[in-house]
Write a protein that holds these residues in place. Sequence first.
Motif, PDB file in Angstrom:
ATOM      1  N   PHE A 195       9.575  -6.668 -11.445  1.00 17.58           N
ATOM      2  CA  PHE A 195       8.985  -7.573 -12.389  1.00 17.58           C
ATOM      3  C   PHE A 195       7.540  -7.430 -12.218  1.00 17.58           C
ATOM      4  O   PHE A 195       6.603  -8.092 -13.010  1.00 17.58           O
ATOM      5  N   LEU A 196       6.840  -6.638 -11.248  1.00 23.04           N
ATOM      6  CA  LEU A 196       5.394  -6.561 -10.953  1.00 23.04           C
ATOM      7  C   LEU A 196       4.807  -5.483 -11.739  1.00 23.04           C
ATOM      8  O   LEU A 196       5.636  -4.621 -12.106  1.00 23.04           O
ATOM      9  N   PRO A 197       3.515  -5.381 -12.095  1.00 23.89           N
ATOM     10  CA  PRO A 197       2.887  -4.353 -12.799  1.00 23.89           C
ATOM     11  C   PRO A 197       3.112  -3.047 -12.011  1.00 23.89           C
ATOM     12  O   PRO A 197       3.215  -3.204 -10.726  1.00 23.89           O
ATOM     13  N   GLN A 198       3.035  -1.989 -12.593  1.00 26.99           N
ATOM     14  CA  GLN A 198       3.167  -0.591 -12.035  1.00 26.99           C
ATOM     15  C   GLN A 198       1.881  -0.427 -10.927  1.00 26.99           C
ATOM     16  O   GLN A 198       2.329   0.239 -10.114  1.00 26.99           O
ATOM     17  N   ARG A 199       0.787  -0.871 -11.385  1.00 27.01           N
ATOM     18  CA  ARG A 199      -0.266  -0.819 -10.617  1.00 27.01           C
ATOM     19  C   ARG A 199      -0.115  -1.411  -9.225  1.00 27.01           C
ATOM     20  O   ARG A 199      -0.479  -0.890  -7.889  1.00 27.01           O
ATOM     21  N   ILE A 200       0.370  -2.760  -9.235  1.00 25.86           N
ATOM     22  CA  ILE A 200       0.789  -3.422  -7.762  1.00 25.86           C
ATOM     23  C   ILE A 200       2.012  -2.735  -7.123  1.00 25.86           C
ATOM     24  O   ILE A 200       1.976  -2.511  -5.894  1.00 25.86           O
ATOM     25  N   ASN A 201       2.902  -2.174  -7.937  1.00 20.97           N
ATOM     26  CA  ASN A 201       3.987  -1.475  -7.356  1.00 20.97           C
ATOM     27  C   ASN A 201       3.468  -0.096  -6.581  1.00 20.97           C
ATOM     28  O   ASN A 201       3.922   0.114  -5.543  1.00 20.97           O
ATOM     29  N   ARG A 202       2.359   0.450  -7.290  1.00 20.53           N
ATOM     30  CA  ARG A 202       1.883   1.816  -6.399  1.00 20.53           C
ATOM     31  C   ARG A 202       1.280   1.376  -5.057  1.00 20.53           C
ATOM     32  O   ARG A 202       1.461   2.138  -4.129  1.00 20.53           O
ATOM     33  N   TYR A 203       0.472   0.127  -5.206  1.00 17.99           N
ATOM     34  CA  TYR A 203      -0.034  -0.273  -3.701  1.00 17.99           C
ATOM     35  C   TYR A 203       0.768  -0.780  -2.787  1.00 17.99           C
ATOM     36  O   TYR A 203       0.767  -0.381  -1.632  1.00 17.99           O
ATOM     37  N   LEU A 204       2.216  -1.313  -3.320  1.00 13.20           N
ATOM     38  CA  LEU A 204       3.251  -2.010  -2.214  1.00 13.20           C
ATOM     39  C   LEU A 204       3.769  -0.564  -1.836  1.00 13.20           C
ATOM     40  O   LEU A 204       3.859  -0.560  -0.712  1.00 13.20           O
ATOM     41  N   TRP A 249       3.681   0.462   2.281  1.00 15.80           N
ATOM     42  CA  TRP A 249       5.106   0.783   3.116  1.00 15.80           C
ATOM     43  C   TRP A 249       5.099   2.030   3.638  1.00 15.80           C
ATOM     44  O   TRP A 249       5.609   2.627   4.562  1.00 15.80           O
ATOM     45  N   GLU A 250       4.483   2.999   2.875  1.00 17.98           N
ATOM     46  CA  GLU A 250       4.655   4.485   3.084  1.00 17.98           C
ATOM     47  C   GLU A 250       3.762   4.669   4.281  1.00 17.98           C
ATOM     48  O   GLU A 250       4.144   5.386   5.110  1.00 17.98           O
ATOM     49  N   CYS A 251       2.643   4.071   4.251  1.00 17.51           N
ATOM     50  CA  CYS A 251       1.787   4.080   5.577  1.00 17.51           C
ATOM     51  C   CYS A 251       2.308   3.515   6.644  1.00 17.51           C
ATOM     52  O   CYS A 251       2.177   4.099   7.936  1.00 17.51           O
ATOM     53  N   VAL A 252       3.054   2.386   6.724  1.00 22.64           N
ATOM     54  CA  VAL A 252       3.687   1.721   7.637  1.00 22.64           C
ATOM     55  C   VAL A 252       4.907   2.739   8.315  1.00 22.64           C
ATOM     56  O   VAL A 252       5.003   2.878   9.442  1.00 22.64           O
ATOM     57  N   LEU A 253       5.599   3.314   7.469  1.00 23.04           N
ATOM     58  CA  LEU A 253       6.751   4.148   7.911  1.00 23.04           C
ATOM     59  C   LEU A 253       6.052   5.205   8.476  1.00 23.04           C
ATOM     60  O   LEU A 253       6.833   5.774   9.372  1.00 23.04           O
ATOM     61  N   ALA A 254       5.202   6.084   7.929  1.00 28.63           N
ATOM     62  CA  ALA A 254       4.457   6.973   8.516  1.00 28.63           C
ATOM     63  C   ALA A 254       4.164   6.935   9.933  1.00 28.63           C
ATOM     64  O   ALA A 254       4.095   7.673  10.816  1.00 28.63           O
ATOM     65  N   ALA A 255       3.504   5.659  10.140  1.00 27.08           N
ATOM     66  CA  ALA A 255       2.990   5.051  11.274  1.00 27.08           C
ATOM     67  C   ALA A 255       4.004   5.061  12.437  1.00 27.08           C
ATOM     68  O   ALA A 255       4.167   5.196  13.516  1.00 27.08           O
ATOM     69  N   VAL A 256       5.358   4.420  12.172  1.00 29.21           N
ATOM     70  CA  VAL A 256       6.677   4.171  12.811  1.00 29.21           C
ATOM     71  C   VAL A 256       7.061   5.485  13.422  1.00 29.21           C
ATOM     72  O   VAL A 256       7.333   5.577  14.482  1.00 29.21           O
ATOM     73  N   ILE A 257       6.980   6.503  12.372  1.00 28.93           N
ATOM     74  CA  ILE A 257       7.637   7.677  12.743  1.00 28.93           C
ATOM     75  C   ILE A 257       6.550   8.547  13.477  1.00 28.93           C
ATOM     76  O   ILE A 257       7.277   9.130  14.723  1.00 28.93           O
TER      77      ILE A 257
END
Length: 296
Positions: free
Chosen positions: A203-212, A216-224
């Motif tokens: 339900f969020l705008p596409q711009r906010i989804n891009r930032y989300l 999480w992509e950065c968080v997952l990369a840091a975990v890996i």
Amino acid sequence: MLQRSAAVYGASLSQSATEKGQKYNLQQVAIRNRFPPWAPHIRNEILPQKTLPTRLFSRSSVTFFVINAQNCWQTAHRPPSTMNQLGRYLDMGVLKGRGRGNMHRAIRAIAQSTAILGGLVLTALIVLTCVSILGRTISTLAHAPFLETTVQGFATWLQQSGVGSVNGDFELLEAGVAFAIFAFLPICQLHGAHATVDVFTNFLPQRINRYLIAFWECVLAAVIVLITWRLFAGLQSKYAYGETTFLLQFPVWWAYAASFAAAIVASVVAVYCAIMRVSSALTGRGSTHAIGGSTQ
């Protein structure tokens, strides 16, 4: 008389716009020459070629021509936003234009090759497990009391044949599954195949989804990357102590080395995906879907 005046006025406007367009194009060429010749995609990205219309389509379109020329001139001189510039600079070099396409193809080839290797290992483990279970079942059947009493000769032959479970199957299974998990991470990361819950974010705008997604992509990369680092520490420890398995007596660091090699590929792909997601969030370009489906 009125038509002649409109024609003269339109011609003067056309000549003025032509002179402005030529002057603007000369300025563009002068600025473009400041960039190094080995990075034409950077020049084309930062300074897109925009020229003013220089043709008066008809005598009755003088007003349209003036408005169109003014809009084009303002658009060409409109400075990009700070976040947009940051995203473009982050997107430069090997991640833009032809270099970005080559980088994406290389990342995708490495991820696919690692996944294929992991699939072969996993298939071999499945066959090994099936053979081990079948041998264990036959061995149990050979020692069954009813078989020894009914067909004693056949039961004795089965017992003497040495049919049973594969020796050290659990040890091979542990090492192989660990490698397969790390081998499937790159392709899973590239195609965004991780399990996600998007009940609220839809339900969020596409711009906010891009930032989300970028966060999480950065968080997952840091975990890996963290897992890869700790896996290397474990590899060093197992190699230093010379620890071996209980049944097969093969060095434990062999399994660590195989998993570490796959984890390195997973880290490279994860960092690449994180950079692409951050660039997409800052510039507002690209899709919120998987990265692995396109090369642009």
